[in-house]
Design an enzyme around this catalytic site. Structure first.
Site, PDB file in Angstrom:
ATOM      1  CE  LYS A 121      23.516  65.137  -6.067  1.00  0.00           C
ATOM      2  NZ  LYS A 121      22.763  64.917  -4.803  1.00  0.00           N
ATOM      3  CB  SER A 196      24.685  61.997  -3.161  1.00  0.00           C
ATOM      4  OG  SER A 196      23.532  62.834  -3.249  1.00  0.00           O
ATOM      5  CB  SER A 220      22.355  64.374  -0.814  1.00  0.00           C
ATOM      6  OG  SER A 220      22.386  62.978  -0.659  1.00  0.00           O
TER       7      SER A 220
END
Lengths: 545, 554
Positions: A121, A196, A220
């Site tokens: 990420k 996210s 997330s």
């Protein structure tokens, strides 16, 4: 023994057509996960560990690391125009794979993650790649160091494929909050992958990488895992070093793992866990050998989870949760009962308090954590005549609207005169929530709930309704407030898309008891019939063995 | 400075044009500074005249001042001399090249986290105990949030509602020349925090390439500080300066800081207010910054008190506003830096990146037992030895001097004699040579020897002084020097008599003059004899025998 399991009844109303596509063709007992069938397929099933089979294939010279990497990169190139899950793809993947092959040829020892392709990420720092957290304010910024989790993966032989898209600084639940691009869900490209960590979930779901790292502040990792039909693991707060994770809400943030199997998520967690002297909040507890429990189903007894007490959180199946989700979760509960568990409903009266408390605490901490993005030392700088306008212009242009909303909310909550009413109150609520989870987990081994109130929704559907988006975090935020570990794994389908949409089951465990979650999750996954969570985008690419 | 100005004029000859002057900020700044300097110089020259004309108001002020009481509190920032910064492993050395001692943590890079240097806790506990404070066994760090270019994270890690130490006091003795007397001032709190970086304006000289830029040096960012807040117990500039000096002594004795004000290792911000005597509530307080020496603390406060008293007595007390004023060393007055517009809101909240600070009683006891003798204890001990307060303060003010003194008396020297020796020629030598007591070659052991040799008459006091300078500059042992230079005092009357006779016989003319009534010549003879004895003759014996001889034949 598996024949005793009945097909999930509640799925019957929509399973007629799509389920044929998903029929698991290799439910026959496997000798052992660590000695997979010799024919290597780069497109593995949910139940198989890609990490373990990669190791076997490389060590037995059935495939080279370069071939393996090339097959993933080819798939990445083919699917990326539809998904846009990566903000940056490494140009060193093949070089690193070839280096590994050289090592293997010389019979040198290689790490347990040798040749494993990991996506990271973009709010996790990588020294050789840009790390933007999906924000304009860090556009083009490359950190001078690797996050501890990334460093450990590299040291164990893992290869970082690239940096995945996310809601700016992790603030959002759809990945539409990225300053750069919107990522699509591999199960239906008109839908969001969740967020996210949407990029990391989509990348694993579409087998652009074998596993990936995400971060979980309020769900997330778990919600996008549910939306994309992959396994998502949020470890206990303190289990994994946060050093190098760009802070959103420091007391809630954890780095989590995505995989196509529970085993992969567990092996990846094991690789990145442990105390780090660079993170004062990382735990000094011993990390148990998580991998040993990923045994073949052939070794399981008929009721492998006999005696395990499971609590189904009543408040998570209330009104406002989609029928497709509740029925998938109830079916999963039945499945657990079939495996020998006793499943009872448990009430957590403080459950609904979690959402407002979470948004106060997370926003407050973010308003402080994001102060450093002033354009003075790194990132985008807007030229101005004097210091204050430089701050204002750099931040006004650098941050997106959701980030600004949370900074403003948090600034307000921490202001003199409001601190007691908001921040302090939210901390009190947090204590209550922690206690009520502790009490429930004293009575039960594991608590279960959905990971999200719905399956993946359409891109744009909630973009302009932040409150509706916040409400979607109801299933996950409490776990962050309590600091507990939780595993989300696909357990069924809801209606939508061309092949149905995956629904994730959330299993919540006691602090630092990831071992139990992974053990139960692994058995659940190995014994789940008629489900093969490969998204339609790639389902016809490679017929499984 | 001047050469820098000249250089910038040379490189930009066009700055003489007025419009260019306005555009080029830094050059303008240089000009302003220069003209200020000239002004100051002029002012100093005409001072006597000004003084005369101001004489009356000053006298008036003195009279009015009697009706007022000043209330002074001090916030002191002490920079801890830990090997590494508070939250990362960067070392800090004053004066190193800008931005050479920085890392992702103290630069506030994304993803970086603070890790507490436990030496900071140790120092804070030491200071807390030395200042007689109550320690918080469970304290924590908080974030103090504000935006400034020298603050990389946009917040300072500090302590807010649970400081590590509270409710203490400090004892001190006012020097005799300032009226003397013992004082006890309250300590409100001691807390730990990190320092910010330094802004370097382009007028610094070495960084003046371009006027529109300012530079940030982050070497100092993250260096550990202790903030020590006093109760508003001080009443004049001297008390405040002595308070600050005692803080300096305490941190130096503890070895937690070099306490150097010029380097900014010890910074004082003082709050001053006045009120008519008898009034209970405090007046409006004014903060003064930029105090780089104890004398500046004292003078700035006294100036500020006069300013406020004058305003109040003239019914202009509304003009005393809550503000921050700067001490202008050149002009010897305080000037407004910024007026406070309401309370600033720092939005403190607990630092989530650091666990709480938990002390155990064992840990605290261990530190308590390892504390050195502190200045106040030393002074009281010296007082019991019968030393004068002047001696006491001289010896105890500098930890190294005190240690030298203590070792000297431990080696058997008489306390008063040792104090006299250290305070007289010894002190003068250090001052002239700009040496610290640790840099002189003389050891306490040898000073004790020297004193003993004089006391038992082996050498004369005069010889002792000679030897002292030799020992200070070159070292060696007293015994060695005495033997080497054959300096043992001559106490044999026969030997001295011989020398007397020799001198008298060699100076018949002077002898006649003496005997003719010019008795002043005794000194001449004594000098000649002493010279002959190479200064070794016992002066008492010498004079006795000389007189006998001089008068015998008359």
């Amino acid at each position: 023994m598996l024949s005793t399991l009945q097909p999930p009844r509640s799925l019957s109303h929509f399973r007629t057509k799509p389920l044929l596509l998903r029929r698991h063709t290799s439910l026959k007992p496997l000798s052992s996960l660590s000695s997979q069938p010799v024919t290597h397929s780069t497109l593995t099933d949910q139940s198989q560990s890609q990490i373990l089979s990669t190791r076997d294939s490389l060590l037995s010279r059935q495939i080279t690391a370069a071939e393996l990497a090339e097959s993933f990169l080819a798939r990445l190139r083919r699917t990326e125009p539809h998904l846009r899950s990566f903000l940056h793809v490494s140009d060193a993947v093949l070089t690193q794979a070839r280096d590994l092959d050289d090592k293997l040829r010389r019979n040198e020892e290689v790490g347990p993650l040798a040749g494993v392709l990991v996506a990271v990420k973009d709010n996790i720092c990588t020294a050789e790649m840009p790390s933007t957290a999906g924000s304009r304010v860090l556009e083009g910024y490359t950190p001078p160091y690797d996050a501890t989790a990334v460093r450990k993966i590299k040291e164990l032989g893992g290869i970082v494929v690239g940096k995945t898209n996310l809601d700016e600084f992790g603030m959002g639940s759809t990945t539409e909050g990225s300053a750069f691009q919107v990522t699509a869900n591999p199960w239906d490209t008109t839908r969001v992958p969740g967020g996210s960590s949407g990029g990391s979930a989509a990348a694993v779901s579409a087998r652009q990488s074998m596993v990936s790292l995400g971060s979980d502040t309020g769900g997330s990792v778990r919600q996008p895992a549910s939306f994309c039909g992959v396994v998502g693991l949020k470890p206990t707060y303190g289990r994994v070093s946060r050093f190098g994770l760009m802070a959103y809400a420091s007391s809630l943030d954890v780095i989590g793992c995505f995989g196509t199997s529970v085993a992969d998520a567990g092996i990846l967690l094991h690789a990145i866990s442990g105390h780090d002297r660079l993170d004062a909040t990382s735990s000094k507890r011993e990390v148990p050998d998580l991998a040993s429990q990923f045994v073949s189903i052939s070794l399981l007894q008929s009721k492998p989870l006999k005696g395990l007490k499971i609590g189904l959180i009543r408040e998570t199946l209330d009104d406002g949760v989609d029928i497709g989700v509740t029925s998938a979760i109830r079916t999963a509960a039945l499945h657990l009962e079939e495996l020998g568990c006793s499943v009872t409903e448990v009430s957590l009266p403080s459950f609904s308090l979690g959402l407002p408390a979470y948004y106060v605490i997370a926003s407050s901490e973010s308003s402080s954590n994001l102060s450093r993005y002033d354009g003075l030392r790194y990132g985008n700088q807007v030229a101005a005549d004097e210091l204050n306008s430089q701050y204002m212009d750099s931040r006004a242009k650098g941050f997106g609207s959701e980030v600004k909303r949370r900074i403003l909310t948090g600034t307000y909550a921490l202001s003199a005169g409001y601190y007691d009413a908001y921040y302090k109150r939210a901390q009190q609520v947090r204590t209550i929530i922690r206690k009520s989870f502790k009490a429930a987990l004293d009575e039960h081994d594991i608590l279960i709930s959905p990971a999200a109130p719905s399956a993946a929704y359409k891109i744009g559907e909630k973009k302009n309704d932040p409150l509706a988006m916040y409400a979607g975090d109801i299933m996950t935020v409490n776990v962050n407030l309590a600091g507990l570990p939780a595993l989300v794994l696909p357990c069924g389908y809801a209606e939508g898309g061309s092949a149905g949409l995956p629904v994730g089951l959330q299993m919540i465990g006691a602090a630092f008891d990831e071992e139990k979650l992974l053990g139960v999750g692994h058995i659940f996954e190995q014994t789940l019939q008629n489900c093969r969570f490969v998204p339609p985008l790639i389902a016809d690419e490679d017929k499984p063995c | 400075m001047a050469s820098t100005v000249f250089r910038s004029f040379q490189t930009h000859p066009f700055v003489f044009h007025p419009t260019t002057l306005l555009r080029r900020k830094n050059v303008l700044l240089y000009c302003t500074m220069r003209s200020q300097q000239t002004q100051t110089a002029t002012q100093e020259k005409v001072k006597p005249q000004v003084k005369v004309s101001n004489l009356n108001p000053n006298k008036k002020l003195e009279n009015i001042s009697k009706d007022y009481e000043a209330v002074i509190g001090i916030e002191t920032h002490v920079q801890l001399s830990t090997q590494t910064k508070a939250f990362c492993s960067c070392p800090y050395n004053y004066g190193s090249q800008p931005n050479t001692s920085i890392c992702p943590i103290c630069m506030g890079l994304p993803g970086a986290l603070p890790i507490l240097n436990f030496k900071v806790i140790e120092s804070a506990v030491k200071v807390g105990l030395a200042l007689n404070c109550k320690l918080a066994m469970n304290s924590k760090f908080d974030r103090k949030q504000y935006f400034y270019a020298d603050l990389p994270k946009g917040y300072q890690i500090s302590q807010f509602d649970v400081p590590i130490a509270t409710g203490g006091y400090i004892d001190l003795d006012i020097p005799v020349e300032f009226g003397g007397g013992h004082r006890k001032f309250g300590i409100t709190r001691v807390h730990m925090e990190e320092d910010a970086g330094k802004l370097m304006h382009s007028d610094d000289g070495s960084y003046s390439q371009e006027s529109t830029f300012r530079f940030v040096d982050l070497n100092r960012a993250g260096v550990p500080l202790l903030e020590i807040v006093s109760e508003p117990d001080m009443r004049n500039g001297i008390e405040a300066a002595e308070y600050a000096a005692e803080i300096q002594r305490v941190v130096r004795y503890l070895g937690v800081s070099n306490g150097n004000m010029q380097e900014g290792s010890l910074r004082c911000d003082v709050n001053v207010s006045i009120r008519p005597i008898g009034q209970l509530q405090f007046g409006t307080k004014v903060e003064i910054k930029n105090l780089n020496a104890f004398s500046a603390v004292s003078r700035a406060i006294d100036y500020e008190i006069s300013r406020q008293v004058l305003l109040h007595s003239q019914g202009q007390d509304k003009e005393i506003v809550q503000e921050t004023r700067l001490w202008d060393e050149g002009a010897q007055k305080t000037v407004t830096m910024r007026k406070k517009e309401g309370l600033s809101d720092y939005r403190y909240f607990p630092e989530p990146d650091l666990p709480g600070v938990f002390l155990t009683q064992d840990y605290v006891d261990g530190i308590h037992n390892s504390l050195p003798e502190l200045p106040e204890m030393k002074r009281r001990r010296y007082e019991k030895m019968g030393l004068s307060m002047q001696d006491i303060l001289f010896l105890a003010n500098d930890m190294n001097v005190a240690e030298f003194f203590d070792t000297t008396i431990k080696k058997g020297a008489d306390a008063k004699l040792a104090a006299n020796w250290i305070m007289s020629d010894f002190a003068a030598y250090m001052k002239n040579e700009e040496l610290s007591i640790n840099e002189v070659k003389l050891s306490p052991q040898e000073l004790a020897e020297l004193i003993a040799f004089i006391k038992d008459g082996t050498i004369s006091g005069k010889i002792g002084k000679q030897i002292l300078f030799e020992l200070l500059a070159k070292g060696g042992t007293v015994k060695g020097l005495i033997e080497e230079k054959d300096l043992v005092q001559i106490v044999d009357p026969a030997e001295i008599e011989k020398m007397v006779e020799k001198v008298l016989s060699e100076n018949p003319k002077q002898l006649d003059q003496y005997r003719g009534g010019k008795t002043k010549l005794q000194g001449y003879f004594a000098g000649q004899i002493m010279k002959l004895s190479k200064g070794k003759a016992n002066p008492g014996l010498l004079n006795k025998i000389l007189l006998e001889k001089l008068n015998a034949k008359s």
